[in-house]
Design an enzyme around this catalytic site. Structure first.
Site, PDB file in Angstrom:
ATOM      1  N   LYS A 245       0.418  -1.483  -0.298  1.00 54.63           N
ATOM      2  CA  LYS A 245       0.165  -0.136  -0.182  1.00 54.63           C
ATOM      3  C   LYS A 245       0.867   1.292   0.168  1.00 54.63           C
ATOM      4  O   LYS A 245       1.936   1.171   0.782  1.00 54.63           O
ATOM      5  CB  LYS A 245      -0.708   0.398   1.166  1.00 54.63           C
ATOM      6  CG  LYS A 245      -1.663   1.366   1.131  1.00 54.63           C
ATOM      7  CD  LYS A 245      -2.134   1.361   2.778  1.00 54.63           C
ATOM      8  CE  LYS A 245      -2.807   2.744   3.110  1.00 54.63           C
ATOM      9  NZ  LYS A 245      -3.249   3.071   4.708  1.00 54.63           N
ATOM     10  N   ASP A 250      -2.292  10.527   3.818  1.00 53.16           N
ATOM     11  CA  ASP A 250      -4.057  10.210   3.819  1.00 53.16           C
ATOM     12  C   ASP A 250      -4.687  11.494   4.897  1.00 53.16           C
ATOM     13  O   ASP A 250      -4.806  11.255   6.158  1.00 53.16           O
ATOM     14  CB  ASP A 250      -4.028   8.812   4.619  1.00 53.16           C
ATOM     15  CG  ASP A 250      -5.184   8.563   4.836  1.00 53.16           C
ATOM     16  OD1 ASP A 250      -6.199   8.969   3.869  1.00 53.16           O
ATOM     17  OD2 ASP A 250      -5.617   7.153   4.861  1.00 53.16           O
ATOM     18  N   LYS A 257     -10.572  12.201   8.476  1.00 54.47           N
ATOM     19  CA  LYS A 257      -9.596  11.942  10.133  1.00 54.47           C
ATOM     20  C   LYS A 257      -9.733  13.120  10.603  1.00 54.47           C
ATOM     21  O   LYS A 257     -10.252  14.509  10.257  1.00 54.47           O
ATOM     22  CB  LYS A 257      -8.066  11.716   9.559  1.00 54.47           C
ATOM     23  CG  LYS A 257      -8.114  10.473   8.975  1.00 54.47           C
ATOM     24  CD  LYS A 257      -6.304  10.226   8.931  1.00 54.47           C
ATOM     25  CE  LYS A 257      -6.140   8.945   8.213  1.00 54.47           C
ATOM     26  NZ  LYS A 257      -7.169   7.876   8.740  1.00 54.47           N
ATOM     27  N   ASP A 268       1.591   6.598   5.907  1.00 52.31           N
ATOM     28  CA  ASP A 268       0.716   5.454   5.438  1.00 52.31           C
ATOM     29  C   ASP A 268       0.898   4.848   3.999  1.00 52.31           C
ATOM     30  O   ASP A 268       0.160   3.863   3.439  1.00 52.31           O
ATOM     31  CB  ASP A 268      -0.948   6.076   5.068  1.00 52.31           C
ATOM     32  CG  ASP A 268      -1.900   5.392   5.450  1.00 52.31           C
ATOM     33  OD1 ASP A 268      -1.763   4.483   5.729  1.00 52.31           O
ATOM     34  OD2 ASP A 268      -3.224   5.355   5.095  1.00 52.31           O
ATOM     35  N   GLU A 329      -9.346   3.812   2.275  1.00 51.82           N
ATOM     36  CA  GLU A 329      -8.394   3.666   0.977  1.00 51.82           C
ATOM     37  C   GLU A 329      -7.897   3.079   0.613  1.00 51.82           C
ATOM     38  O   GLU A 329      -7.370   2.723  -0.279  1.00 51.82           O
ATOM     39  CB  GLU A 329      -8.717   5.481   0.363  1.00 51.82           C
ATOM     40  CG  GLU A 329      -6.913   5.313   0.643  1.00 51.82           C
ATOM     41  CD  GLU A 329      -6.622   5.271   2.450  1.00 51.82           C
ATOM     42  OE1 GLU A 329      -5.773   4.983   3.103  1.00 51.82           O
ATOM     43  OE2 GLU A 329      -7.579   5.661   2.785  1.00 51.82           O
ATOM     44  N   ARG A 331      -7.513  -0.138   1.359  1.00 47.87           N
ATOM     45  CA  ARG A 331      -7.056  -1.574   0.696  1.00 47.87           C
ATOM     46  C   ARG A 331      -8.195  -1.411  -0.703  1.00 47.87           C
ATOM     47  O   ARG A 331      -8.055  -2.670  -1.358  1.00 47.87           O
ATOM     48  CB  ARG A 331      -8.417  -2.454   1.563  1.00 47.87           C
ATOM     49  CG  ARG A 331     -10.301  -1.399   1.719  1.00 47.87           C
ATOM     50  CD  ARG A 331     -11.428  -1.974   2.915  1.00 47.87           C
ATOM     51  NE  ARG A 331     -10.572  -0.506   3.888  1.00 47.87           N
ATOM     52  CZ  ARG A 331     -10.847  -1.388   5.227  1.00 47.87           C
ATOM     53  NH1 ARG A 331     -12.444  -2.335   5.401  1.00 47.87           N
ATOM     54  NH2 ARG A 331     -10.579  -1.319   6.057  1.00 47.87           N
TER      55      ARG A 331
END
Length: 480
Positions: A245, A250, A257, A268, A329, A331
């Site tokens: 990933k 993010d 968030k 991330d 996001e 996944r």
């Protein structure tokens, strides 16, 4: 990195000297050391037992030496952390040159030399990305010298790959954005010896069919990238794939968030960094196994074009996805990456790795990553690699009963069940939906272990978790 390991057995009192002992080797050396440094045995024994991380400075006239203990454990992280913490704390005192004396470790050296070298090199890592310039003169025992030199060279390659992964995670996202990540991969491919192919435009990713990655990228001004890293030796014994990933920052998207600690979200892409580092290490060590890495990279930002909760998007596999939460996001990126890997080649094993869910942190804390797998062999190999490297993972169930959490009324699957219960499991079940039948696959959720408050900075910073684990996974398969 400009930290130079010089295997020249140079002993000089003109530069600082660090001597490393295990508890058992120190016990044998204690009386001789007390005599040499003109100190009584009871006092020296009381002050220094060579437990992990314990140190003492001895002086006699114009001579000075620092003794550092690593205990009697052979756990990689215990030794690496003991050495790294000492080197980090004293890096300003040693100057540009010092000796690292390992000759008293005797028969123990073979078991501890790799984490010692790793700890030394990581101890000189600087969060600002400024390379250190230090000469470390290694003093080795005469016995098995050639073997020890090979172990040192291998340990250095692994540490350098890990340091690269740490740099990628720690560097701000306005520098390591999706294009900057691809730049790094291309730049390092020649240095480490792997091939790199990078796709750097929305049109390029659309042509590849990476629709879920593009959906995550819809709110960003930055183009996404998709990097394929390949190491193919002659006559490989197996072929495996890693998918990482690569969300370089993010915000959570529309499902935004909270602002507190959002600056941590540059981390991330820790899974993608682990993939890049592992392939660099595998290539550097010339393992007889073919490895391919897939890194979909994007940031997850907010504007009028952002994907919204309730939207239905396409994916590489052809399955449709209902987006329930835009902060789920990672996944989506992994779904496309895993599907691409499955269709590219019939790999013996596919492992994806990501800083994916808070659920894995709530379950395992900051000590271990979560592992979920559809295959007993893949899970066992990863568990064995975890034990060997001391990068801890723990297997969670992937039972079909959890499928109801990703069922959708309007699409083939949805990316979030609507509540955080069993979050790490539901994330893995979602990714599993994009894994082709009969593929040996595992998912690693490293949200709690990739970015840590570990004392090596004023704030959280990268650990490099996953590099050594994936490398060892490849080594075990190569040696079967």
């Amino acid at each position: 990195m400009l930290t130079n390991l010089l295997i020249d057995n140079t002993e000089s009192w003109e530069i600082p000297s660090l001597v490393i002992y295990t508890e058992s080797t120190w016990e044998k050396r204690l009386e001789r050391a007390a005599q040499k440094w003109n100190i009584s045995v009871p006092i020296l024994k009381n002050d220094f037992l060579a437990k992990a991380g314990e140190s003492i400075v001895l002086r006699n006239n114009d001579k000075k030496v620092t003794l550092l203990g690593i205990g009697d454990s052979i756990a990689f992280k215990v030794i690496e952390d003991a050495v790294r913490k000492h080197v980090f704390a004293n890096r300003d005192k040693v100057g540009k040159s010092y000796t690292l004396n390992l000759k008293h470790l005797g028969d123990h050296l073979e078991n501890v030399i790799s984490p010692i070298i790793s700890g030394v090199l990581l101890g000189h890592y600087q969060l600002k990305g400024i390379p250190t310039n230090v000469d470390i003169h290694l003093i080795l025992p005469k016995e098995n010298r050639a073997k020890h030199i090979i172990l040192i060279e291998d340990a250095k390659k692994v540490a350098e790959a890990k340091l690269w992964a740490m740099y990628l995670v720690d560097t701000p996202s306005n520098i390591i954005d999706p294009q900057g990540f691809a730049d790094e991969i291309e730049a390092k491919s020649n240095e480490f010896g792997f091939d790199a192919t990078t796709f750097r435009s929305r049109e390029g990713l659309k042509t590849l069919g990476l629709h879920a990655v593009l959906a995550v990228n819809a709110g960003s001004k930055n183009n996404p990238s998709f990097s394929i890293l390949e190491y193919t030796p002659k006559n490989p014994v197996a072929s495996i794939a890693f998918v990482g990933k690569g969300v370089t920052f993010d915000t959570g998207g529309i499902s935004m968030k909270g602002s507190q600690n959002m600056h941590w979200m540059k981390c991330d892409m820790g899974g993608a960094a682990a993939v890049a580092g592992a392939i660099a290490a595998i290539a550097g060590m010339r393992l007889p196994i073919a490895v391919t890495g897939f890194i979909p990279a994007t940031d997850n930002m907010v504007d009028g074009a952002s994907v919204k909760p309730g939207d239905v998007i396409q994916s590489h596999s052809g399955k449709t996805i209902e987006v329930i939460d835009t902060d789920a996001e990672g996944r989506l990126c992994l779904a496309d990456g895993v599907s691409f890997a499955c269709k590219m080649k019939n790999f013996d094993h596919i492992v994806d790795i990501a800083t994916l869910t808070g659920s894995s942190v709530m379950t395992l804390g900051y000590e271990a990553g979560a592992m979920l797998s559809n295959n007993v062999e893949t899970a066992q190999l990863l568990t064995e690699a975890s034990i060997s490297t001391d990068e801890k993972i723990w297997q969670l169930p992937l039972w079909d009963v959890y499928n109801k959490g990703i069922q959708s009324d309007v699409a083939d699957v949805k990316n979030y069940p609507g509540n955080p219960a069993a979050g790490a499991i539901h994330a893995a079940k979602f990714i599993e939906a994009f894994v082709q039948e009969n593929t040996k696959w595992a998912h690693l959720d490293i949200a709690g272990v990739a970015f840590a408050a570990n004392g090596y900075g004023k704030d959280r910073n990268a650990t490099g978790f996953g590099v050594h684990l994936l490398l060892e996974f490849a080594k075990i398969i190569a040696n079967q």
